[in-house]
Design a protein around this motif. Structure first.
Motif, PDB file in Angstrom:
ATOM      1  N   LEU A  71       0.823  -1.267   0.000  1.00 20.53           N
ATOM      2  CA  LEU A  71      -0.120  -0.095   0.021  1.00 20.53           C
ATOM      3  C   LEU A  71       0.887   1.161  -0.049  1.00 20.53           C
ATOM      4  O   LEU A  71       1.741   1.490   0.847  1.00 20.53           O
ATOM      5  N   SER A  72       0.718   1.971  -0.924  1.00 15.23           N
ATOM      6  CA  SER A  72       1.447   3.207  -1.303  1.00 15.23           C
ATOM      7  C   SER A  72       0.756   4.441  -0.942  1.00 15.23           C
ATOM      8  O   SER A  72      -0.352   4.499  -1.503  1.00 15.23           O
ATOM      9  N   TYR A  73       1.430   5.201   0.068  1.00 14.00           N
ATOM     10  CA  TYR A  73       0.681   6.788   0.361  1.00 14.00           C
ATOM     11  C   TYR A  73       1.442   7.968  -0.260  1.00 14.00           C
ATOM     12  O   TYR A  73       1.240   8.951   0.463  1.00 14.00           O
ATOM     13  N   GLY A  74       2.216   7.402  -1.182  1.00 20.10           N
ATOM     14  CA  GLY A  74       2.926   8.636  -2.017  1.00 20.10           C
ATOM     15  C   GLY A  74       4.433   8.850  -1.496  1.00 20.10           C
ATOM     16  O   GLY A  74       4.654   8.570  -0.288  1.00 20.10           O
ATOM     17  N   ALA A  75       4.817   9.698  -2.234  1.00 21.37           N
ATOM     18  CA  ALA A  75       6.379  10.302  -1.750  1.00 21.37           C
ATOM     19  C   ALA A  75       6.107  11.374  -0.590  1.00 21.37           C
ATOM     20  O   ALA A  75       5.295  12.286  -0.719  1.00 21.37           O
ATOM     21  N   TRP A  76       6.907  10.959   0.442  1.00 20.38           N
ATOM     22  CA  TRP A  76       6.886  11.852   1.525  1.00 20.38           C
ATOM     23  C   TRP A  76       7.774  13.021   1.493  1.00 20.38           C
ATOM     24  O   TRP A  76       7.305  14.345   1.813  1.00 20.38           O
ATOM     25  N   SER A  77       9.243  12.823   1.353  1.00 21.43           N
ATOM     26  CA  SER A  77      10.158  13.754   1.621  1.00 21.43           C
ATOM     27  C   SER A  77      10.466  14.497   0.308  1.00 21.43           C
ATOM     28  O   SER A  77      10.871  15.713   0.683  1.00 21.43           O
ATOM     29  N   THR A  78      10.370  14.074  -0.767  1.00 24.75           N
ATOM     30  CA  THR A  78      10.719  14.841  -1.930  1.00 24.75           C
ATOM     31  C   THR A  78       9.787  14.334  -3.327  1.00 24.75           C
ATOM     32  O   THR A  78       9.369  13.204  -3.292  1.00 24.75           O
ATOM     33  N   SER A  79       9.561  15.199  -4.317  1.00 22.73           N
ATOM     34  CA  SER A  79       9.118  14.664  -5.360  1.00 22.73           C
ATOM     35  C   SER A  79      10.143  14.231  -6.473  1.00 22.73           C
ATOM     36  O   SER A  79       9.857  13.654  -7.295  1.00 22.73           O
ATOM     37  N   HIS A  80      11.494  14.464  -5.876  1.00 21.72           N
ATOM     38  CA  HIS A  80      12.459  13.683  -6.624  1.00 21.72           C
ATOM     39  C   HIS A  80      12.554  12.239  -6.383  1.00 21.72           C
ATOM     40  O   HIS A  80      11.770  11.561  -5.434  1.00 21.72           O
ATOM     41  N   GLU A  81      13.055  11.435  -7.336  1.00 18.60           N
ATOM     42  CA  GLU A  81      12.910   9.973  -7.333  1.00 18.60           C
ATOM     43  C   GLU A  81      13.485   9.365  -6.244  1.00 18.60           C
ATOM     44  O   GLU A  81      13.370   8.290  -5.778  1.00 18.60           O
ATOM     45  N   ALA A 142       5.957  -1.960   7.797  1.00 19.76           N
ATOM     46  CA  ALA A 142       6.776  -1.290   6.980  1.00 19.76           C
ATOM     47  C   ALA A 142       6.813  -1.867   5.660  1.00 19.76           C
ATOM     48  O   ALA A 142       6.940  -3.315   5.573  1.00 19.76           O
ATOM     49  N   GLY A 143       6.642  -1.130   4.675  1.00 22.22           N
ATOM     50  CA  GLY A 143       6.556  -1.707   3.143  1.00 22.22           C
ATOM     51  C   GLY A 143       8.278  -1.118   2.444  1.00 22.22           C
ATOM     52  O   GLY A 143       8.382  -1.522   1.381  1.00 22.22           O
ATOM     53  N   ASN A 144       9.046  -0.406   3.272  1.00 21.74           N
ATOM     54  CA  ASN A 144      10.200  -0.248   2.897  1.00 21.74           C
ATOM     55  C   ASN A 144      11.308   0.118   3.847  1.00 21.74           C
ATOM     56  O   ASN A 144      10.806   0.116   5.195  1.00 21.74           O
ATOM     57  N   ILE A 145      12.551   0.139   3.659  1.00 23.63           N
ATOM     58  CA  ILE A 145      13.453   0.122   4.707  1.00 23.63           C
ATOM     59  C   ILE A 145      13.849   1.383   5.591  1.00 23.63           C
ATOM     60  O   ILE A 145      13.762   0.985   6.711  1.00 23.63           O
ATOM     61  N   GLN A 146      12.989   2.205   4.873  1.00 23.91           N
ATOM     62  CA  GLN A 146      13.022   4.022   5.577  1.00 23.91           C
ATOM     63  C   GLN A 146      12.034   3.536   6.782  1.00 23.91           C
ATOM     64  O   GLN A 146      12.124   4.209   7.939  1.00 23.91           O
ATOM     65  N   VAL A 147      10.883   3.278   6.557  1.00 30.76           N
ATOM     66  CA  VAL A 147       9.699   3.334   7.205  1.00 30.76           C
ATOM     67  C   VAL A 147       9.871   2.159   8.476  1.00 30.76           C
ATOM     68  O   VAL A 147       9.895   2.381   9.696  1.00 30.76           O
ATOM     69  N   LEU A 148      10.579   0.973   8.082  1.00 29.42           N
ATOM     70  CA  LEU A 148      11.087   0.048   9.161  1.00 29.42           C
ATOM     71  C   LEU A 148      12.020   0.887   9.913  1.00 29.42           C
ATOM     72  O   LEU A 148      11.955   0.588  11.097  1.00 29.42           O
ATOM     73  N   PHE A 149      13.053   1.608   9.596  1.00 32.74           N
ATOM     74  CA  PHE A 149      14.003   2.186  10.312  1.00 32.74           C
ATOM     75  C   PHE A 149      13.357   3.074  11.202  1.00 32.74           C
ATOM     76  O   PHE A 149      13.883   3.422  12.366  1.00 32.74           O
ATOM     77  N   VAL A 150      12.447   3.798  10.588  1.00 37.02           N
ATOM     78  CA  VAL A 150      11.622   5.040  11.534  1.00 37.02           C
ATOM     79  C   VAL A 150      10.898   4.186  12.828  1.00 37.02           C
ATOM     80  O   VAL A 150      11.266   4.660  13.932  1.00 37.02           O
ATOM     81  N   GLY A 151      10.391   3.012  12.443  1.00 39.01           N
ATOM     82  CA  GLY A 151       9.701   2.497  13.749  1.00 39.01           C
ATOM     83  C   GLY A 151      10.633   1.765  14.537  1.00 39.01           C
ATOM     84  O   GLY A 151      10.523   1.972  15.715  1.00 39.01           O
ATOM     85  N   TRP A 152      11.906   1.133  14.002  1.00 35.44           N
ATOM     86  CA  TRP A 152      12.667   0.674  14.751  1.00 35.44           C
ATOM     87  C   TRP A 152      13.438   1.609  15.750  1.00 35.44           C
ATOM     88  O   TRP A 152      13.630   1.525  17.149  1.00 35.44           O
ATOM     89  N   GLU A 153      13.621   3.115  14.992  1.00 36.10           N
ATOM     90  CA  GLU A 153      14.132   4.109  16.013  1.00 36.10           C
ATOM     91  C   GLU A 153      13.285   4.477  16.982  1.00 36.10           C
ATOM     92  O   GLU A 153      13.749   4.617  18.221  1.00 36.10           O
ATOM     93  N   PHE A 154      12.138   4.539  16.939  1.00 34.81           N
ATOM     94  CA  PHE A 154      11.059   4.908  17.744  1.00 34.81           C
ATOM     95  C   PHE A 154      11.234   3.997  18.845  1.00 34.81           C
ATOM     96  O   PHE A 154      10.870   4.397  20.038  1.00 34.81           O
ATOM     97  N   VAL A 155      11.029   2.672  18.599  1.00 29.34           N
ATOM     98  CA  VAL A 155      10.883   1.662  19.776  1.00 29.34           C
ATOM     99  C   VAL A 155      12.261   1.806  20.615  1.00 29.34           C
ATOM    100  O   VAL A 155      12.029   1.874  21.777  1.00 29.34           O
ATOM    101  N   GLY A 156      13.394   1.906  19.977  1.00 27.78           N
ATOM    102  CA  GLY A 156      14.612   2.288  20.812  1.00 27.78           C
ATOM    103  C   GLY A 156      14.581   3.218  21.498  1.00 27.78           C
ATOM    104  O   GLY A 156      14.899   3.143  22.753  1.00 27.78           O
TER     105      GLY A 156
END
Lengths: 453, 465
Positions: A71-81, A142-156
């Motif tokens: 499930l994709s909710y769009g680019a968040w940080s930039t319109s760049h690829e 998480a559907g990509n590594i960045q989202v997984l990493f965000v969650g991982w950091e929040f938990v830690g």
């Protein structure tokens, strides 16, 4: 009901604790913490909404889909690829774990409301709890590594700050720093796995690692790449789930409030690593070496924790090591490819251990009641362990367990002391570099000057 | 187009007014209030300039002051537009939160002058003008260390930073002189070393911890946080250096990032820890700027802004705490969270932004940096991961030491430890900006990508690579 889009349900489920974090965090930042009643109501409401949405999503997914869906909710940080996109990967496993997490978080939230009533750090606790729940749901979905990493950091981070919850106690703060140190190793390993994945596969999508589709790991990653990424993931999991050699932080983490110990080290955070391994099963299947490593770590941890839990003098540490024993066994199950059993074991253990942690203070009270009634301690007869081992062996094992496997002292000797020693020598070198350029007389008398501009 | 020049003139007028007032005013508190109002006005004006596309195409060129005849003396473009509010924000942070006892008339004058120099530096592409401004900024910084208590630090800074400026001057002469085609490479390397010294890159870094620890922390922050060495790099070096030179600089920078973060973790002095943190963060910026990929360059430009603001805020927190407690030893737990919860929260927020924690502006920049670094040097890219982990530990260690534990009872019953209203609003606003841009980063990130694309286009045109 089947008409409600999955995307909306998953977004509501994952977004509800995030909104709670935003509201409570903003109130704290503006130095206007909400009254206890409001905080409790908001927290309870957010967890309930999250649980309801994710449970519904599980039902809808079961009724309408069979494959893993991104499930994709769009680019968040930039319109760049090259940027961070918000993507969730949903299947039965991720939705089940997410719904379980939301349910457990709801129970703990309700318990905490009473347990921490009038505690000075009440609001701070719920901000950190909201951060944790947001993080664990991101890890689950998480559907990509960045989202997984965000969650991982929040938990830690939330975990470390909750260990230091009673921050006027130096021991609690020192232990929190120790916990954080191990978590940073875990985070670094996770990020390194992400970097390597991006470098070798050209993508950071987790459907490549976790999806059981035609385009998944087997067709893109070579055996060596899969092994390297798997090993890094195992290191990340070992740090987060307190597997050997990182088990030393677990008893230190018991400094925090009982509800946080329950949700982190009884039920969710400590199982997050196991969940990640379960998700990475397609990748692990590529690498025998990684599976052997995971199995060996799991087995060693289960044996070690099984011994250590027997000699703990406080109930929370005993329960923590008991949790670790089961976590080790779950990791072995995953390494053996028994994924269904591993998930059922994980879910059941998380709920059971949560109950044990939350009722631990009552257990002590009940035990005192029993001792008062019978006038003595309840007798304990020797079990199988005492029958098959000699007293000498039991004594040695007892000392080993009492020292918690000497894990901390080994890590200190091999990692911490060399690192700090080298860093201090380099600091002296920097001072010497100034001396070389411009010597000055010693001792140096410094006149106090308060101006700083 | 004339509107743009008016806005720009207004932006420069703000610090100029404060400089003039400081020459004549007697009452320091009134002068500070004027400085705060001027800084806030400058911030607003620079935001208008940055947000208005038409304002980002102005330029004024004087060919006699250009190397290739095309560098503008004053220009506003995609690269520089975002740095103008950055400079204004640093000034506002300085004048708003510096403790009353630490800021006198000379201090207000120096901060306004330093801001004017920084603003002018960000507006120019000319190497000659940048050199003159570099001399002025070093002189302003050294003027803050004139007292007898900081004689050694003044001399150390003079040797390193004076040497840097001298090398810069030699480089400009060699690159622009009559023998330029033959001496151009040597000239460029002089400028490279000048930038490395200014940025505190190993092995030219020894002045940083010394000045931060034993010098004046406030002027050190204002001198370092804008990272004019990075600006020299992106304007003068990146468009002209060979790929091998850029790779060498990037490797030194990545090594410094790990070095600074590792040493920050073991320091006993909060000030020295700040110095090493600055080294680490500025080195990450340098590593990104010397990358050849668009994402590394955009990441470097973004980390420049996020780390610059976050680090400045963090170090200012240390100053605010020192005003209340004296020198801070990180080997003990100082306590006091309950007395200053807002300072603790904002310290943590700014520290996490420094480390690239998700939800802050630093996260997006670091992601891009990692992405770009791995494309360039797969092994060295992991250095960013290690530096980030160590920086996080260093920041949290500082937080635990400075705010946790049991606070000692106040020396006098009526002593206030809480933040003043001015300090409160400034720190909260900074954290809101770092988190706000972290949650909604797209406009800023897109502008950095646009700036990176422009730099690479210019580089392809001048170097042909």
């Amino acid at each position: 009901m089947p008409g409600v889009p999955l995307t909306v349900l998953v977004l509501v489920g994952a977004g509800s604790p995030a909104m709670l974090l935003l509201v409570l965090g903003t109130a704290s930042l503006l130095n206007r913490p909400l009254p206890e009643r409001w905080t409790a109501s908001l927290a309870g409401g957010a967890m309930l909404i999250s649980f309801a949405a994710l449970s519904l999503a599980f039902v809808v997914y079961g009724a309408t889909a069979t494959d893993t869906q991104l499930l994709s909710y769009g680019a968040w940080s930039t319109s760049h690829e090259r940027g961070v996109a918000i993507e969730f990967l949903v299947d039965r496993l991720s939705l089940a774990f997410a719904a379980l997490s939301a349910a457990i978080a709801g129970v703990v939230s309700a318990f905490s409301n009473r347990y921490l009533h009038r505690e000075p750090g009440y609001n701070r606790y719920f901000v950190l709890l909201a951060m944790f729940v947001t993080g664990i749901l991101l890890v689950a979905l998480a559907g990509n590594i960045q989202v997984l990493f965000v969650g991982w950091e929040f938990v830690g981070l939330s975990s470390a700050l909750l260990v230091a919850f009673f921050h006027e106690r130096p021991a609690a703060v020192a232990n929190a720093f120790r916990v954080l140190s191990v978590y940073r190793i875990s985070d670094a390993a996770m990020l390194s796995a992400a970097v390597l994945l991006r470098n070798v596969a050209g993508t950071d999508s987790l459907s490549l690692l976790f999806g059981r589709t035609a385009g998944s790991a087997g067709s893109v990653l070579s055996g060596t790449d899969a092994t390297m990424i798997s090993v890094l993931l195992i290191v990340a999991v070992a740090g987060k789930s307190a597997l050997l050699p990182f088990s030393g932080w677990l008893p230190r983490a018991m400094e925090g409030p009982t509800p946080s110990s329950a949700v982190y080290y009884g039920s969710l955070s400590i199982h997050a690593g196991c969940f990640l391994l379960l998700r990475s099963a397609p990748l692990l299947e590529q690498s025998l070496a990684a599976r052997v490593l995971a199995g060996a770590l799991g087995a060693a941890t289960a044996l070690f924790a099984g011994l250590t839990t027997r000699v703990q003098s406080d109930v929370k540490s005993s329960l923590a090591y008991a949790s670790l024993t089961q976590v080790g066994i779950i990791v072995v199950e995953i390494a053996l490819g028994w994924y269904g059993i591993a998930f059922i074991h994980l879910a059941g253990h998380a709920c059971f251990r949560l109950l044990q942690f939350l009722s631990a203070p009552n257990v002590l009270h009940d035990l005192h009641g029993i001792e008062d009634a019978i006038g003595d301690r309840p007798s304990s007869r020797g079990g199988i362990f005492e029958r098959v081992t000699s007293a000498r062996v039991r004594r040695r094992l007892f000392l080993f367990a009492l020292e918690r496997g000497f894990v901390d002292s080994v890590l200190d000797r091999l990692v911490v002391e060399p690192f700090t020693g080298m860093a201090r020598r380099l600091t002296r070198l920097d001072a010497w570099l100034c001396e070389v350029v411009l010597p000055h007389r010693r001792p140096m008398t410094v006149a106090v000057d308060d101006r700083d501009e | 187009m004339s509107d743009a020049w008016l806005w720009l003139a207004g932006t420069a007028l703000a610090p100029a007014v404060v400089i003039i007032a400081a020459l004549f005013a007697v009452d320091v508190e009134r002068l500070r209030r004027l400085a705060v109002i001027a800084a806030a006005s400058m911030l607003l004006a620079t935001f208008v300039i940055a947000a208005t596309p038409d304002f980002r195409r102005i330029a004024w060129t004087v060919s006699s002051l250009s190397w290739g005849g095309s560098e503008a003396i004053i220009r506003v473009d995609t690269l520089s537009a975002a740095f103008l509010p950055f400079a204004a924000g640093l000034w506002l942070l300085t004048v708003a939160v510096t403790p009353r006892a630490s800021l006198d008339r000379g201090g207000v004058l120096r901060t306004a002058l330093a801001t004017l120099i920084t603003l002018a530096s960000f507006l120019t592409e000319s190497a000659v003008v940048l050199l003159l401004l570099s001399v002025a900024s070093v002189w302003t910084f050294m003027a803050a260390l004139q007292d007898s208590a900081h004689g050694y630090q003044r001399r150390i800074a003079g040797i390193y930073l004076g040497g840097s400026t001298l090398l810069f001057a030699i480089g400009v002469v060699l690159m622009a002189g009559p023998a330029a085609p033959r001496t151009g490479t040597a000239g460029l390397w002089c400028i490279v070393i000048a930038a490395l010294i200014r940025k505190g890159i190993v092995p030219f870094h020894a002045w940083v911890p010394e000045v931060f620890d034993h010098g004046r922390l406030g002027p050190a922050i204002l001198f370092s946080a804008p990272q004019l060495g990075a600006y020299m790099t992106v304007v003068l070096i990146v468009p002209r250096a060979s790929p091998e030179a850029l790779r060498l600089i990037a490797i030194l920078a990545l090594g410094t990032a790990v070095y600074g973060a590792a040493l920050a973790l073991v320091q006993t002095s909060a000030r020295r820890a700040c110095g090493y943190l600055f080294m680490s963060q500025s080195a990450l910026v340098m590593a990104g700027l010397d990358g050849r990929s668009e994402s590394a360059l955009a990441g470097g430009l973004l980390v420049w802004l996020s780390a610059g603001l976050a680090f400045a805020g963090l170090a200012r927190c240390v100053l605010v705490l020192e005003a209340r407690r004296g020198r801070l030893d990180l080997r003990t737990f100082h306590g006091g969270y309950e007395r200053m919860p807002l300072l603790a929260i904002t310290f943590l927020g700014m520290g996490l932004a420094c480390t690239g924690f998700p939800g802050t502006l630093g996260f997006v920049g670091q992601e891009l940096l990692v992405d770009g670094a791995v494309d360039e040097f797969p092994v060295m890219g992991f250095a960013i991961v290690v530096a980030s982990a160590l920086t996080g530990l260093a920041v949290l260690r500082m937080y635990f030491s400075l705010f946790c534990g049991r606070a000692s009872p106040p020396a006098a019953p009526g002593l206030r430890f809480g933040l003043t209203r001015r300090e409160t609003w400034t720190f909260v606003a900074l954290v809101i900006a770092l988190v706000g841009f972290g949650l909604a980063p797209r406009p800023l990130v897109d502008s950095r990508f646009a700036a990176a694309a422009e730099i690479l286009r210019f580089r392809e045109g001048s170097v042909g690579r």
